[in-house]
Design an enzyme around this catalytic site. Structure first.
Site, PDB file in Angstrom:
ATOM      1  N   ASP A   1     119.875  49.352  85.844  1.00 17.32           N
ATOM      2  CA  ASP A   1     120.581  50.623  85.647  1.00 17.32           C
ATOM      3  C   ASP A   1     122.076  50.527  85.904  1.00 17.32           C
ATOM      4  O   ASP A   1     122.745  51.534  86.048  1.00 17.32           O
ATOM      5  CB  ASP A   1     119.952  51.723  86.517  1.00 17.32           C
ATOM      6  CG  ASP A   1     120.604  51.859  87.882  1.00 17.32           C
ATOM      7  OD1 ASP A   1     120.927  50.827  88.490  1.00 17.32           O
ATOM      8  OD2 ASP A   1     120.797  53.002  88.319  1.00 17.32           O
ATOM      9  N   GLU A   2     122.615  49.306  85.919  1.00 15.03           N
ATOM     10  CA  GLU A   2     123.984  49.154  86.395  1.00 15.03           C
ATOM     11  C   GLU A   2     124.671  47.991  85.680  1.00 15.03           C
ATOM     12  O   GLU A   2     124.085  46.923  85.539  1.00 15.03           O
ATOM     13  CB  GLU A   2     123.884  48.861  87.895  1.00 15.03           C
ATOM     14  CG  GLU A   2     125.132  48.879  88.653  1.00 15.03           C
ATOM     15  CD  GLU A   2     124.886  48.392  90.079  1.00 15.03           C
ATOM     16  OE1 GLU A   2     125.870  48.150  90.754  1.00 15.03           O
ATOM     17  OE2 GLU A   2     123.721  48.247  90.504  1.00 15.03           O
TER      18      GLU A   2
HETATM   19  N1  DCP Z   1     115.569  50.632  93.392  1.00 16.00           N
HETATM   20  C1  DCP Z   1     114.482  50.140  94.110  1.00 16.00           C
HETATM   21  N2  DCP Z   1     114.589  49.902  95.455  1.00 16.00           N
HETATM   22  C2  DCP Z   1     115.775  50.137  96.098  1.00 16.00           C
HETATM   23  C3  DCP Z   1     116.878  50.614  95.383  1.00 16.00           C
HETATM   24  C4  DCP Z   1     116.743  50.863  94.026  1.00 16.00           C
HETATM   25  O1  DCP Z   1     113.436  49.922  93.526  1.00 16.00           O
HETATM   26  N3  DCP Z   1     115.851  49.890  97.425  1.00 16.00           N
HETATM   27  C5  DCP Z   1     115.414  50.927  91.958  1.00 16.00           C
HETATM   28  C6  DCP Z   1     115.125  52.382  91.735  1.00 16.00           C
HETATM   29  C7  DCP Z   1     116.394  52.950  91.232  1.00 16.00           C
HETATM   30  C8  DCP Z   1     117.033  51.783  90.533  1.00 16.00           C
HETATM   31  O2  DCP Z   1     116.596  50.634  91.247  1.00 16.00           O
HETATM   32  O3  DCP Z   1     116.174  54.056  90.350  1.00 16.00           O
HETATM   33  C9  DCP Z   1     118.545  51.846  90.516  1.00 16.00           C
HETATM   34  O4  DCP Z   1     119.051  51.779  91.833  1.00 16.00           O
HETATM   35  P1  DCP Z   1     120.284  52.622  92.309  1.00 16.00           P
HETATM   36  O5  DCP Z   1     120.690  52.072  93.625  1.00 16.00           O
HETATM   37  O6  DCP Z   1     121.310  52.703  91.234  1.00 16.00           O
HETATM   38  O7  DCP Z   1     119.675  54.068  92.587  1.00 16.00           O
HETATM   39  P2  DCP Z   1     119.410  55.250  91.588  1.00 16.00           P
HETATM   40  O8  DCP Z   1     119.847  54.941  90.203  1.00 16.00           O
HETATM   41  O9  DCP Z   1     117.980  55.631  91.715  1.00 16.00           O
HETATM   42  O10 DCP Z   1     120.259  56.422  92.187  1.00 16.00           O
HETATM   43  P3  DCP Z   1     121.842  56.639  92.140  1.00 16.00           P
HETATM   44  O11 DCP Z   1     122.044  57.909  91.397  1.00 16.00           O
HETATM   45  O12 DCP Z   1     122.272  56.711  93.569  1.00 16.00           O
HETATM   46  O13 DCP Z   1     122.418  55.437  91.422  1.00 16.00           O
HETATM   47 MG    MG Z   2     121.714  54.183  89.827  1.00 15.82          MG
END
Ligand code: DCP
Ligand code: MG
Length: 399
Positions: free
Chosen positions: A111-112
């Site tokens: 996602d990044e």
């Molecule tokens: N992820 C995971 N375990 C973690 C962190 C993240 O499995 N400890 C997975 C779930 C997230 C995805 O990776 O959806 C992307 O991580 P991000 O840190 O970018 O978190 P999000 O996209 O969920 O939220 P944000 O809006 O803070 O980016």
């Molecule tokens: Mg994210």
């Protein structure tokens, strides 16, 4: 402005990070979840939160939190097991959009990504315009929202994307770097974690601005030979390039037999040996594979490949072997008497296995499979390659 900027300050780097990625995909696929607290993660007793929707974060739920704790904080949330295959699909859609803006795309996770859009600036007018366009395309084409940071280097762009989440767009003006960085806690510097932060705190250094103004000789006892590196970051200096990774990476192993082979047990033993080799290379590089491919060539040089995606990324010998065997058996059913000249198996859809220090519940592999792999890997490492292999491989007759 402009004239006194160095070359590296003229680059335009974008960092894009999807908002609550897994949870947002779940909301997209089930509209009744929109705006609701949604928690995605391992649902078992030792499960961990992978991510939480922003509505769930209001209750204090966050990534890497034990699932039991999340349930106590937010009993009314919807709890969902990760569907990695689906997240990968949406991720591929997002990355396709990135590549419309520049070929210089460095994916950091599903996602990044960093995008070097320096060469596309003219086309889009300004960095801010590119940022807006990227966000809009993502929303239009995928139905998801992203947060975008823009700056002249990676470090600043990544910080920028994070500070106005969700749906943020932050541009760091090269002339406002200190104003941007100085108030931030030192934990925002990559590599300063739980061990180093307290030591800096003891020196009265809590913010990036304080670190920036501290003499190197004071930092050295704590940060050692990385002191200069951290001070450069604290000054907003980061010369690392965006490094595009090839999306079509794969790992495979195949053999051409000395004499064509038709015996199923021997073919399966070969496949198992190949799964050992492929999965060991995956593990050595800390990668997971999402798709298994089997390749079969008959004596008439007719070659077929069969592939299938796993339910979740894996680098376990047993998981990869089971899938390869299933693909092979399916082919074999209708080709029982066909001798085989070449047999191979490989994997594609490679991605970082991550730190492996938490269980997000998205792994297919049982703990015991993982343990066996680790023991095998360490023995093979100590005694050289292929001293120890799984049972079925040992049964194979030496050619
Ligand atoms: N992820 C995971 N375990 C973690 C962190 C993240 O499995 N400890 C997975 C779930 C997230 C995805 O990776 O959806 C992307 O991580 P991000 O840190 O970018 O978190 P999000 O996209 O969920 O939220 P944000 O809006 O803070 O980016
Ligand atoms: Mg994210």
């Amino acid at each position: 402005m402009g004239d006194f900027l160095t070359d590296s300050e003229k680059r335009a780097i974008v960092h894009v990070d999807m908002d609550a990625f897994y949870a947002s995909v779940e909301c997209l696929d089930d509209r009744s979840l929109t705006g609701q607290p949604v928690v995605v993660g391992g649902l078992g007793s030792r499960g961990v939160v992978a991510t939480a929707s922003y509505a769930a974060r209001k209750f204090g739920v966050h990534s890497a939190m034990p699932m039991g704790r999340a349930r106590r904080l937010c009993p009314s949330a919807h709890y969902i097991k990760p569907r990695m295959q689906r997240y990968r699909e949406k991720s591929a859609e997002v990355f396709t959009i990135f590549r419309d803006f520049t070929p210089l795309v460095e994916g950091l996770s599903l996602d990044e990504a960093f995008l070097d859009v320096s060469a596309s600036l003219k086309l889009f007018g300004s960095p801010e315009n590119i940022g807006r366009e990227i966000k809009q395309r993502i929303r239009q084409d995928t139905g998801l929202t992203a947060s975008v940071g823009l700056a002249h280097n990676k470090f600043l762009a990544k910080l920028a994307s994070d500070i106005r989440k969700p749906d943020g767009l932050v541009l760091v003006d090269p002339e406002q770097v200190h104003a941007f960085l100085d108030p931030m806690p030192i934990s925002r510097l990559w590599g300063i974690g739980k061990r180093t932060a307290p030591k800096l705190k003891a020196l009265g250094i809590l913010t990036i601005g304080q670190l920036r103004r501290t003499d190197l000789s004071v930092l050295r006892p704590v940060l050692g030979n990385r002191s200069g590196h951290y001070q450069r970051l604290a000054n907003g200096i980061d010369d690392r390039e965006v490094e595009p990774v090839r999306p079509d990476k794969s790992i495979s192993h195949e053999v051409t037999f000395d004499t064509d082979l038709a015996e199923r047990p021997e073919l399966l033993a070969e496949l198992q040996r190949q799964a050992e080799s492929v999965s060991r290379r995956l593990r050595a590089q800390r990668l997971m594979a999402s798709t298994v491919v089997v390749k079969i060539r008959d004596p008439g040089f007719h070659t077929v490949t069969r592939s299938r995606s796993l339910r979740a990324g894996s680098n376990s010998t047993q998981t990869l072997y089971r899938m390869a065997r299933a693909l092979f058996e399916k082919w074999h059913e209708s080709h029982k008497t066909t001798a085989i000249r070449l047999l191979g198996m490989g994997v594609t859809g490679l991605e970082d296995a991550g730190s492996g220090d938490h269980d997000t519940g998205d792994r297919l592999d049982s703990n015991s499979d993982q343990q066996i792999d680790r023991v095998f890997d360490s023995i093979n490492q100590r005694y050289g390659d292929a001293k120890i292999v799984h049972g079925q491989t040992l049964r194979r007759k030496k050619p």
